[in-house]
Enzyme design. Structure first.
Site, PDB file in Angstrom:
ATOM      1  N   SER A 143       9.680  -8.528 -53.150  1.00  0.00           N
ATOM      2  CA  SER A 143      10.064  -7.619 -52.071  1.00  0.00           C
ATOM      3  C   SER A 143       9.037  -6.508 -51.948  1.00  0.00           C
ATOM      4  CB  SER A 143      11.441  -7.032 -52.347  1.00  0.00           C
ATOM      5  OG  SER A 143      11.385  -6.187 -53.481  1.00  0.00           O
ATOM      6  N   LYS A 144       9.240  -5.683 -50.960  1.00  0.00           N
ATOM      7  CA  LYS A 144       8.247  -4.646 -50.646  1.00  0.00           C
ATOM      8  C   LYS A 144       7.861  -3.785 -51.848  1.00  0.00           C
ATOM      9  CE  LYS A 144      11.928  -5.239 -48.304  1.00  0.00           C
ATOM     10  NZ  LYS A 144      12.136  -6.587 -48.724  1.00  0.00           N
TER      11      LYS A 144
END
Length: 477
Positions: free
Chosen positions: A252-253
């Site tokens: 994820s980011k």
RNA sequence: GGCCCGGUCGCCUAGCGGUCUAGGGCGCUUCCCUUUCAAGGAAGAGGUCAUGGGUUCGAAUCCCAUCCGGGCUACCA
């Protein structure tokens, strides 16, 4: 029966690299079968999370990878529309069908009541799950209330038994029914939940097999139950393991770049990304590493996909990228580089340096700094780089000035001649060629490392080369 | 908490009961090549196959337990 596979992103942001991996696997399968079809379907049933422009970035991203599909929102097809928000009447009719058949029921519980219920269950240490409060309202009463009371439609999950699938990747998996709650199928705003829409669409669009991320495994029993309620036979399923961050959690980011456009901007090649991505969670079983997308199409076997998640390894990606850069022709590399270089840089000159930096790049973005010295007249020189270790400033000025003289009347001003000249100067002043090239490189490029010096000098041209050599002597002195 | 999934060098992985003194790639170290840096070539370090029990003549490979990790658990997808 030919393969019909789909990828079904939600337009809630730009394209995530993990979903590209799943899409790639779908693509491989679709192209492997001459009659195979790949379908793009937009799952936009959550109106609150829509992000404008997301559709464009999904299209752009997928095209960048070289993924082509056969049916979709803009392409059309026999099962249009391919956007869930445009299929609402379909879901509503089907949901009502289920209610009529007593496989589902109207639920009038408010969100507040549900929240309270959950809190109470939690406080008692119980499983949080819908308490089936509305399940036993007589159908006639429920139908009457549904006319003017806000409501949802819930699936009537059987009290006991099990559901199971033979997953193409994970094998047989079974779930006890008593762990599954009466899922909402149709929301109070008339939109279907994902669980309803996905089953109806996959069925109507004749998807076979369903390939999706591992995170969907837990909701598979819910889908199976919906298939059952409609009396449909579920198609084969294949869940593929997630791409993980370095900490083992879903990528994820917070792990850094995860969106396709970020990788494009950083100068990664689609060929490298495809190659790298395909090999996380799948292996052909041989020791080969480099594959084109077409080779992957012919090699890929869904049964060879792993069950364990694989971590994202940036170093490995960089290696693949370097490999693929080196496989490009010089002209092709020039084309790819174009967006990464200032428009005013002369492309003729760029074309000439390309062969010199091709094997020195891991990403396209790195090229700019490596060749910047060739463009423009001004150059920042670093005094500390000019004088080689264990050499005196005075001697360096002498060496540089001898080199300047030697290069001044060299004809032609070509790499081989430059090499000879520099070797002669080195011998003359009693320096190693190595030290002399260190000083000249610093003078002429302002940097410690770079493309081969003799070729660089030739490309720079005599005038600017001499100018910089003289400036360097002044700077030291 | 419940349900489900997973666990081979730091990372991606080969392996599907004997050919495994566990192979390849990335990364790392050293050497060669060499005008720098790369690229390329060669060599090397690195794994008690999560752990403990079985089954078997024989297990990384089959079974069970334990531990650890992850996913899901919404009128999100």
């Amino acid at each position: 029966m030919s393969v019909r596979v789909r990828f079904a992103p939600s337009p809630t942001g730009s394209l995530h690299i993990g979903s590209v991996r799943t899409t790639l696997y779908n693509y491989f399968l679709a192209r492997k079968d001459a009659a195979g079809r790949l379908i793009l379907r937009l799952e936009d049933t959550d109106q609150e999370r829509l992000v404008p422009g997301a559709i464009d970035s999904i299209y752009d991203g997928l095209h960048w990878f070289g993924i082509r599909w056969d049916e979709g929102p803009r392409e059309g097809g026999p099962h249009a529309p391919y956007v869930q928000s445009e299929r609402l009447p379909l879901y509503q009719a089907r949901a009502r069908e289920l209610v009529a058949g007593a496989a589902a029921y109207f639920c009038f519980c408010t969100k507040e009541r549900l929240a309270q219920m959950r809190a109470a269950q939690q406080a008692r240490g119980e499983i949080t799950r819908y308490d089936r409060h509305c399940r036993d309202i007589p159908p006639a009463d429920a139908a009457a209330r549904a006319k003017d009371e806000p409501h949802v439609i819930r699936l009537k999950v059987p009290e006991e038994g099990t559901v199971g699938i033979d997953d193409l990747v994970y094998g047989h998996i079974e779930w006890p029914l008593n762990a599954i709650e009466d899922q909402v199928l149709l929301k109070s705003d008339g939109f279907p939940t994902y669980q309803l829409a996905v089953v109806i669409d996959d069925h109507d669009m004749k998807i076979d097999p369903i390939i999706r991320g591992e995170e969907w495994l837990p909701s598979t029993p819910k889908h199976l139950l919906v298939y059952q309620a409609f009396g449909w036979t579920p198609p084969p399923h294949a869940h593929v393991p997630n791409v993980l961050g370095p900490d083992g959690k879903k990528l994820s980011k917070r792990h850094g770049a995860t969106q396709v456009d970020e990788f494009i901007r950083e100068g990664y090649l689609p060929e490298a990304m495809v190659n790298f991505l395909a090999l996380i969670g799948w292996s052909p079983g041989t020791e080969e590493e480099i594959f084109t997308i077409d080779e992957l199409v012919t090699r890929f076997q869904i049964e060879q996909v792993h069950t364990a998640g694989g971590k994202w390894d940036r170093d490995r990606l960089d290696w693949f990228n370097g490999q693929w850069i080196r496989r490009l022709s010089d002209d092709e590399l020039l084309r790819r580089l174009d967006a990464f270089l200032p428009a005013e840089w002369d492309r003729g000159l760029v074309r000439q340096v390309v062969p010199l930096i091709k094997e020195r790049m891991r990403t396209l973005a790195e090229a700019k700094d490596q060749i910047a010295f060739l463009f423009g007249d001004r150059l920042e020189q670093d005094r500390s780089l000019l004088v080689p270790k264990k050499r005196e400033p005075g001697d360096t000025v002498t060496a540089l000035s001898r080199a300047t003289v030697a290069l001044r009347f060299l004809d032609p001003f070509a790499p081989e001649r430059i090499e000879q000249a520099i070797a002669a100067v080195a011998a003359d002043v009693g320096w190693t060629v190595r030290d002399l090239t260190i000083a000249i490189r610093a003078a002429v490029t302002g940097r410690k490392v770079g493309p081969p010096l003799y070729e660089s000098l030739a490309l720079l041209g005599r005038a600017r080369a001499l100018e910089r050599l003289e400036a360097a002597q002044e700077l030291i002195g």
